[in-house]
Write a protein that holds these residues in place. Structure first.
Motif, PDB file in Angstrom:
ATOM      1  N   GLU A   1      41.783  48.599 -39.758  1.00 25.78           N
ATOM      2  CA  GLU A   1      42.279  50.594 -39.206  1.00 25.78           C
ATOM      3  C   GLU A   1      42.986  50.224 -38.329  1.00 25.78           C
ATOM      4  O   GLU A   1      43.384  49.932 -37.043  1.00 25.78           O
ATOM      5  CB  GLU A   1      40.333  51.394 -38.554  1.00 25.78           C
ATOM      6  N   ASP A   2      44.707  50.837 -38.278  1.00 26.46           N
ATOM      7  CA  ASP A   2      45.572  50.068 -37.519  1.00 26.46           C
ATOM      8  C   ASP A   2      46.714  50.662 -38.557  1.00 26.46           C
ATOM      9  O   ASP A   2      46.438  51.334 -40.222  1.00 26.46           O
ATOM     10  CB  ASP A   2      45.592  48.562 -37.666  1.00 26.46           C
ATOM     11  N   LEU A   3      48.553  50.708 -37.797  1.00 25.77           N
ATOM     12  CA  LEU A   3      49.178  51.003 -38.153  1.00 25.77           C
ATOM     13  C   LEU A   3      49.917  50.749 -38.412  1.00 25.77           C
ATOM     14  O   LEU A   3      50.941  50.499 -39.415  1.00 25.77           O
ATOM     15  CB  LEU A   3      49.652  52.986 -38.286  1.00 25.77           C
ATOM     16  N   GLU A   4      50.257  49.742 -37.762  1.00 26.92           N
ATOM     17  CA  GLU A   4      51.177  48.237 -37.816  1.00 26.92           C
ATOM     18  C   GLU A   4      50.741  47.111 -37.175  1.00 26.92           C
ATOM     19  O   GLU A   4      49.928  46.863 -36.066  1.00 26.92           O
ATOM     20  CB  GLU A   4      52.100  48.785 -36.998  1.00 26.92           C
ATOM     21  N   PRO A   5      50.795  46.265 -38.105  1.00 27.50           N
ATOM     22  CA  PRO A   5      50.505  44.579 -36.865  1.00 27.50           C
ATOM     23  C   PRO A   5      51.540  44.363 -36.372  1.00 27.50           C
ATOM     24  O   PRO A   5      52.665  44.549 -36.094  1.00 27.50           O
ATOM     25  CB  PRO A   5      50.892  43.593 -38.870  1.00 27.50           C
ATOM     26  N   ARG A   6      50.669  43.681 -35.273  1.00 27.48           N
ATOM     27  CA  ARG A   6      51.489  43.063 -34.313  1.00 27.48           C
ATOM     28  C   ARG A   6      51.460  41.468 -34.527  1.00 27.48           C
ATOM     29  O   ARG A   6      50.888  40.394 -34.688  1.00 27.48           O
ATOM     30  CB  ARG A   6      50.968  43.439 -32.853  1.00 27.48           C
ATOM     31  N   LEU A   7      53.111  40.406 -34.132  1.00 21.58           N
ATOM     32  CA  LEU A   7      53.440  39.338 -34.333  1.00 21.58           C
ATOM     33  C   LEU A   7      53.666  39.668 -32.686  1.00 21.58           C
ATOM     34  O   LEU A   7      54.004  39.546 -32.163  1.00 21.58           O
ATOM     35  CB  LEU A   7      54.479  39.135 -34.971  1.00 21.58           C
ATOM     36  N   ALA A   8      53.065  38.007 -32.298  1.00 27.15           N
ATOM     37  CA  ALA A   8      52.991  36.666 -31.125  1.00 27.15           C
ATOM     38  C   ALA A   8      52.476  35.910 -31.509  1.00 27.15           C
ATOM     39  O   ALA A   8      51.793  34.961 -32.425  1.00 27.15           O
ATOM     40  CB  ALA A   8      52.275  37.594 -30.435  1.00 27.15           C
ATOM     41  N   ASP A   9      53.367  34.894 -30.807  1.00 21.33           N
ATOM     42  CA  ASP A   9      52.955  33.117 -30.408  1.00 21.33           C
ATOM     43  C   ASP A   9      51.844  33.135 -29.283  1.00 21.33           C
ATOM     44  O   ASP A   9      52.645  33.303 -28.851  1.00 21.33           O
ATOM     45  CB  ASP A   9      54.462  33.258 -30.715  1.00 21.33           C
ATOM     46  N   MET A  10      50.611  33.187 -29.815  1.00 23.05           N
ATOM     47  CA  MET A  10      49.409  32.769 -29.282  1.00 23.05           C
ATOM     48  C   MET A  10      49.455  32.251 -28.333  1.00 23.05           C
ATOM     49  O   MET A  10      48.475  32.113 -27.693  1.00 23.05           O
ATOM     50  CB  MET A  10      48.365  33.831 -29.756  1.00 23.05           C
ATOM     51  N   ASP A  11      49.512  30.630 -29.401  1.00 21.93           N
ATOM     52  CA  ASP A  11      49.309  29.154 -28.694  1.00 21.93           C
ATOM     53  C   ASP A  11      50.883  28.468 -28.281  1.00 21.93           C
ATOM     54  O   ASP A  11      50.488  26.985 -28.461  1.00 21.93           O
ATOM     55  CB  ASP A  11      48.511  29.069 -29.943  1.00 21.93           C
ATOM     56  N   ALA A  12      51.682  29.143 -28.290  1.00 21.73           N
ATOM     57  CA  ALA A  12      52.797  28.643 -28.241  1.00 21.73           C
ATOM     58  C   ALA A  12      53.304  27.279 -29.217  1.00 21.73           C
ATOM     59  O   ALA A  12      54.199  26.616 -28.158  1.00 21.73           O
ATOM     60  CB  ALA A  12      52.586  28.141 -27.036  1.00 21.73           C
ATOM     61  N   ASP A  13      53.008  27.702 -30.227  1.00 20.49           N
ATOM     62  CA  ASP A  13      53.112  26.669 -30.834  1.00 20.49           C
ATOM     63  C   ASP A  13      54.898  26.772 -32.165  1.00 20.49           C
ATOM     64  O   ASP A  13      55.312  26.131 -32.637  1.00 20.49           O
ATOM     65  CB  ASP A  13      51.906  26.549 -31.987  1.00 20.49           C
ATOM     66  N   GLY A  14      55.483  27.905 -31.097  1.00 25.91           N
ATOM     67  CA  GLY A  14      56.350  28.412 -31.689  1.00 25.91           C
ATOM     68  C   GLY A  14      56.453  28.534 -33.246  1.00 25.91           C
ATOM     69  O   GLY A  14      57.347  29.649 -34.062  1.00 25.91           O
ATOM     70  N   ARG A  15      55.121  28.905 -33.610  1.00 28.36           N
ATOM     71  CA  ARG A  15      54.429  30.103 -34.961  1.00 28.36           C
ATOM     72  C   ARG A  15      54.105  31.593 -34.681  1.00 28.36           C
ATOM     73  O   ARG A  15      53.353  31.392 -34.308  1.00 28.36           O
ATOM     74  CB  ARG A  15      54.051  29.366 -35.662  1.00 28.36           C
ATOM     75  N   ASP A  16      54.231  32.495 -34.705  1.00 26.32           N
ATOM     76  CA  ASP A  16      53.428  33.924 -34.847  1.00 26.32           C
ATOM     77  C   ASP A  16      52.828  33.862 -35.026  1.00 26.32           C
ATOM     78  O   ASP A  16      52.302  33.453 -36.182  1.00 26.32           O
ATOM     79  CB  ASP A  16      54.537  35.007 -35.593  1.00 26.32           C
ATOM     80  N   GLU A  17      51.581  34.603 -34.857  1.00 22.44           N
ATOM     81  CA  GLU A  17      50.613  34.798 -35.393  1.00 22.44           C
ATOM     82  C   GLU A  17      49.982  36.526 -35.387  1.00 22.44           C
ATOM     83  O   GLU A  17      51.119  37.438 -34.762  1.00 22.44           O
ATOM     84  CB  GLU A  17      48.809  34.596 -34.070  1.00 22.44           C
ATOM     85  N   ILE A  18      49.545  37.004 -36.411  1.00 18.22           N
ATOM     86  CA  ILE A  18      49.419  38.232 -36.578  1.00 18.22           C
ATOM     87  C   ILE A  18      48.365  39.405 -36.099  1.00 18.22           C
ATOM     88  O   ILE A  18      46.475  38.580 -35.906  1.00 18.22           O
ATOM     89  CB  ILE A  18      48.844  38.702 -37.529  1.00 18.22           C
ATOM     90  N   LEU A  19      48.546  40.246 -35.277  1.00 15.19           N
ATOM     91  CA  LEU A  19      46.909  40.780 -34.031  1.00 15.19           C
ATOM     92  C   LEU A  19      46.645  42.059 -35.184  1.00 15.19           C
ATOM     93  O   LEU A  19      47.865  43.250 -34.943  1.00 15.19           O
ATOM     94  CB  LEU A  19      47.477  40.902 -32.894  1.00 15.19           C
ATOM     95  N   VAL A  20      45.991  42.320 -35.376  1.00 10.02           N
ATOM     96  CA  VAL A  20      45.657  43.548 -35.891  1.00 10.02           C
ATOM     97  C   VAL A  20      43.729  44.136 -36.185  1.00 10.02           C
ATOM     98  O   VAL A  20      42.899  43.322 -35.581  1.00 10.02           O
ATOM     99  CB  VAL A  20      45.827  43.443 -38.077  1.00 10.02           C
ATOM    100  N   VAL A  21      43.569  45.442 -36.048  1.00  9.87           N
ATOM    101  CA  VAL A  21      42.616  46.110 -35.967  1.00  9.87           C
ATOM    102  C   VAL A  21      41.686  46.418 -37.038  1.00  9.87           C
ATOM    103  O   VAL A  21      42.194  46.673 -38.779  1.00  9.87           O
ATOM    104  CB  VAL A  21      42.698  47.824 -35.364  1.00  9.87           C
ATOM    105  N   GLU A  22      40.348  45.311 -37.272  1.00  5.58           N
ATOM    106  CA  GLU A  22      39.503  45.117 -37.981  1.00  5.58           C
ATOM    107  C   GLU A  22      38.756  45.668 -38.241  1.00  5.58           C
ATOM    108  O   GLU A  22      37.779  45.488 -37.141  1.00  5.58           O
ATOM    109  CB  GLU A  22      39.260  43.740 -38.602  1.00  5.58           C
ATOM    110  N   SER A  23      37.884  46.390 -39.424  1.00  6.17           N
ATOM    111  CA  SER A  23      36.493  47.542 -38.661  1.00  6.17           C
ATOM    112  C   SER A  23      35.310  47.335 -39.741  1.00  6.17           C
ATOM    113  O   SER A  23      36.234  47.380 -40.937  1.00  6.17           O
ATOM    114  CB  SER A  23      37.377  49.024 -38.797  1.00  6.17           C
TER     115      SER A  23
END
Length: 318
Positions: free
Chosen positions: A131-153
């Motif tokens: 239930e979203d319009l845009e995934p968000r990319l961010a390196d959450m654990d500082a390993d140099g690789r992005d994760e994806i944050l998204v609303v899941e309903s």
């Protein structure tokens, strides 16, 4: 023989754990005050800031352009420069007719194009949607690789913020907030930043922005997002709108701050969480209600539209 006494145990709910954690934090705040006089001079402290509102030219409206087959209408593609080149929502479905984002179509799939040229996706079961319009990319654990944050309903439990990662050439869920607990209850991600000053990325979101919105901060830990702060009375979305960026993360030291509208969308507030509680650094009233996302136009400066047709910029001034 006397009957043996049985010992009962109970598991804390996520809310019980949250309030217990805040009780412990209150104790730590009291102790911090006791020892504050012993702290060496020169330690970093929160600096105040002001909000400056300035009239601006109207913003051009970009025409909607879907870039991928089966992409969710009104959605936007997230671009990355690391391991993930792009991420988008696909597979429109009407199986969750909440309509909070303007229509009755939500996404059933999250798709990722990796920097190596692979296309990966995750397809949700029939009782879930993105239930979203845009995934968000961010390196959450500082390993140099992005994760994806998204609303899941979930059709019976409402929204959750989910974190996905590319692991062994697969798209895998690695953490999530608890679902809000009721159908048709939604949350709007605000962004990521270091909100507690420990040098690691945290997550900010607004839960139920249309019903007494609650700004919540979460620590990213292996397998979970753990809530550590909450501030009520804000809203970063209007029902039926596709504009999701009404709040922004403001980089600052020693902790990042948050620029958010109040519940009425007639004021912007600059907030900072500290171990001693929330600091409201500044508040500025708007000439009319907020109508658009805050679009960055410079360092600590955003431009936006109001419902009366006027446009303004808001600047965070140290």
């Amino acid at each position: 023989m006397s009957p043996r006494k049985t010992r009962k145990t109970a598991r804390l709910s996520s809310d019980d754990a949250y309030y217990q954690m805040n009780l412990l934090r209150l104790i730590s705040v009291i102790l911090a005050g006791v020892f504050a006089a012993l702290a060496p001079a020169g330690m970093p402290a929160a600096r105040s800031a002001e909000l400056k509102l300035t009239a601006a030219e109207a913003m051009p409206v970009d025409a909607e352009k879907l870039e991928w087959p089966d992409q969710l209408p009104h959605s936007r593609v997230a671009r990355g420069t690391g391991n993930i080149a792009a991420a988008w929502l696909a597979g429109p479905t009407d199986r969750y007719p909440h309509g909070v984002l303007g229509d009755d179509r939500e996404a059933s799939r999250l798709v990722v194009a990796t920097a190596g040229g692979r296309q990966l996706e995750v397809k949700l079961p029939s009782h879930r949607v993105f239930e979203d319009l845009e995934p968000r990319l961010a390196d959450m654990d500082a390993d140099g690789r992005d994760e994806i944050l998204v609303v899941e309903s979930d059709i019976s439990m409402g929204a959750s913020l989910a974190v996905y990662a590319v692991i062994d050439r697969r798209l895998v869920a690695v953490a999530a907030t608890p679902f809000l607990g009721l159908a048709n209850r939604w949350l709007n991600p605000l962004g990521v930043g270091d909100f507690d000053g420990d040098g690691r990325m945290d997550v900010a979101l607004v839960a139920t922005p249309h019903i007494g919105g609650k700004l919540r901060l979460y620590k990213y830990q292996p397998g979970q997002l753990v809530r550590f702060a909450e501030y009520s009375g804000v809203s970063t979305h209007r029902i039926g709108s596709t504009q999701l960026g009404l709040g922004r993360v403001v980089p600052a030291a020693p902790r990042d701050r948050l620029l958010v509208p109040d519940q009425s969308h007639q004021a912007l507030i600059l907030l900072e969480w500290t171990p001693a509680g929330w600091i409201k650094h500044a508040r500025v009233s708007l000439p009319a209600t907020l109508a658009s996302s805050l679009s960055p136009v410079g360092r600590h400066v955003w431009r936006f539209d109001l419902h009366n047709g006027d446009s303004y910029t808001i600047a965070v001034v140290p």
